[in-house]
Design an enzyme around this catalytic site. Structure first.
Site, mmCIF file in Angstrom:
data_model
loop_
_atom_site.group_PDB
_atom_site.id
_atom_site.type_symbol
_atom_site.label_atom_id
_atom_site.label_comp_id
_atom_site.label_asym_id
_atom_site.label_seq_id
_atom_site.Cartn_x
_atom_site.Cartn_y
_atom_site.Cartn_z
ATOM 1 N N HIS A 175 26.657 55.826 110.374
ATOM 2 C CA HIS A 175 26.923 56.570 109.130
ATOM 3 C C HIS A 175 26.514 58.031 109.333
ATOM 4 C CE1 HIS A 175 26.741 57.918 104.988
ATOM 5 N NE2 HIS A 175 27.515 56.889 104.691
ATOM 6 N N ASN A 192 28.128 50.611 99.994
ATOM 7 C CA ASN A 192 26.938 51.014 100.733
ATOM 8 C C ASN A 192 25.914 51.505 99.716
ATOM 9 O OD1 ASN A 192 25.005 52.176 102.333
ATOM 10 N ND2 ASN A 192 26.347 53.753 103.218
ATOM 11 N N TRP A 193 24.876 50.708 99.516
ATOM 12 C CA TRP A 193 23.887 51.046 98.482
ATOM 13 C C TRP A 193 22.855 52.071 98.965
ATOM 14 C CZ3 TRP A 193 22.689 45.636 95.798
ATOM 15 C CH2 TRP A 193 23.845 45.219 95.116
ATOM 16 N N LYS A 194 22.933 52.444 100.228
ATOM 17 C CA LYS A 194 22.026 53.455 100.786
ATOM 18 C C LYS A 194 20.576 53.121 100.393
ATOM 19 C CE LYS A 194 25.875 56.638 100.946
ATOM 20 N NZ LYS A 194 26.386 58.002 100.887
ATOM 21 N N GLU A 229 34.910 58.541 107.192
ATOM 22 C CA GLU A 229 34.185 59.200 106.105
ATOM 23 C C GLU A 229 34.010 60.677 106.438
ATOM 24 O OE1 GLU A 229 31.786 56.045 103.731
ATOM 25 O OE2 GLU A 229 30.489 56.909 105.252
ATOM 26 N N SER A 267 33.531 59.770 98.138
ATOM 27 C CA SER A 267 33.870 59.986 96.724
ATOM 28 C C SER A 267 35.003 59.079 96.236
ATOM 29 C CB SER A 267 34.204 61.463 96.462
ATOM 30 O OG SER A 267 33.066 62.264 96.733
ATOM 31 N N GLU A 303 25.011 60.037 107.504
ATOM 32 C CA GLU A 303 23.633 60.367 107.109
ATOM 33 C C GLU A 303 22.663 60.025 108.240
ATOM 34 O OE1 GLU A 303 23.789 58.238 103.419
ATOM 35 O OE2 GLU A 303 25.159 59.762 102.646
ATOM 36 N N GLY A 338 30.020 54.639 98.218
ATOM 37 C CA GLY A 338 28.594 54.899 98.040
ATOM 38 C C GLY A 338 28.233 54.850 96.564
ATOM 39 N N GLY A 339 28.140 56.027 95.948
ATOM 40 C CA GLY A 339 27.673 56.161 94.565
ATOM 41 C C GLY A 339 28.303 55.182 93.583
ATOM 42 N N GLY A 361 29.607 61.988 98.615
ATOM 43 C CA GLY A 361 28.690 62.347 97.530
ATOM 44 C C GLY A 361 28.988 63.681 96.879
HETATM 45 P P1 13P Z 1 30.079 58.350 98.112
HETATM 46 O O1 13P Z 1 31.050 57.266 97.693
HETATM 47 O O2 13P Z 1 28.886 58.438 97.228
HETATM 48 O O3 13P Z 1 30.782 59.652 98.351
HETATM 49 O O4 13P Z 1 29.486 57.888 99.546
HETATM 50 C C1 13P Z 1 30.346 57.493 100.546
HETATM 51 C C2 13P Z 1 29.546 56.885 101.637
HETATM 52 O O5 13P Z 1 28.783 57.551 102.298
HETATM 53 C C3 13P Z 1 29.702 55.451 101.883
HETATM 54 O O6 13P Z 1 29.110 55.060 103.071
#
Ligand code: 13P
Length: 251
Positions: free
Chosen positions: A97, A11-13, A169, A215, A99, A236-237, A175
């Site tokens: 998600h 997920n590149w957000k 998640e 993470s 967020e 994510g990251g 994050g």
């Molecule tokens: P991180 O891997 O940066 O913790 O993010 C997870 C995420 O929100 C994937 O959708």
């Protein structure tokens, strides 16, 4: 014996312009060209979907959007429909998600509308669920997840043509560098698979992939992937750098 092909999704957000996304996808295609038994998905921002879909054409990598709107079309400034995502090359769409739930007013009801619209159009929804730190501390993890699943999946029908991916998640692990422990993850994933079984039956519960997100890094993915009810990761990251994402895909 039951077997679910592992799925690793990035997920590149809100990262990467069109050119940056094309560069990253091009590198990733090379880095994972040896992969045969893992499904790979990347979810760039809307503005990069069409260009990235060209880069990953005829590869093992599939495309996902990060959200959608449930109406087919209309006066909904700023929104994107399922058919627009399909024409941009998407096979998947992330829905609910944390967020979006925390920052943009997503509720279990809007999640449900989106899940139904995505599934009806042939997109595979990746439904995200997860508790906050306070909810975990107050021992509400399972009731929160139960409600997110119950409301989010209300009225959805699944069959061999309409599949679903679930991503657990925990909000406190996103994050933060603080991944959930293997015991915590397995306990929740088994619970989620049970809920899928109650709603859709044993066959679909066995076929449904449940991803862990929060993470996930090259150095913790292999342990997570050994857990019986973990079928992949939503990253994510660590998915932003092709190198580290490729290491995760090669768990
Ligand atoms: P991180 O891997 O940066 O913790 O993010 C997870 C995420 O929100 C994937 O959708």
């Amino acid at each position: 014996m039951e077997y679910r092909i592992p799925l690793i999704a990035g997920n590149w957000k809100m990262f990467k312009t069109g050119n940056e996304a094309v560069d990253a996808a091009t590198q990733l295609v090379k880095l994972v060209s040896d992969i045969e038994n893992v499904d790979i998905v990347i979810a760039p921002p809307y503005t990069s979907l069409a260009v990235v879909s060209e880069v990953i054409r005829d590869t093992r990598i599939d495309l996902s959007a990060q959200d959608l709107y449930w109406e087919k079309e209309g006066a909904y400034t700023g929104q994107i429909s399922a058919s627009m995502l399909i024409s941009a090359g998407c096979q998947y769409v992330i829905i609910g998600h944390s967020e979006r739930r925390q920052l943009f007013g997503e509720t279990n009801d809007t999640v449900n509308n989106k899940i139904k619209a995505a599934s009806a159009s042939g997109l595979i929804p990746i439904l995200c669920v997860g508790e906050t730190e306070t909810q975990r501390d107050e021992k509400k993890t399972f009731s929160v997840l139960d409600k997110q699943m119950e409301k989010g999946l209300e009225g959805l029908t699944l069959d061999e043509h309409h599949s679903l991916v679930i991503a657990y998640e925990p909000v406190w692990a996103i994050g933060t560098g603080k991944s959930a422990t293997p015991d915590q993850v397995q306990e929740v994933h088994a619970f989620l698979r049970d809920l899928v079984e109650k709603r859709f039956g044993n066959m679909l519960a066995k076929a449904t992939r449940i991803l862990y997100g929060g993470s996930v890094k090259p150095d913790n993915v292999s342990e997570l992937m050994t857990l019986p009810d973990v079928d992949g990761a939503l990253v994510g990251g660590a998915s932003l750098q092709p190198d580290s994402f490729s290491k995760i895909i090669h768990f």
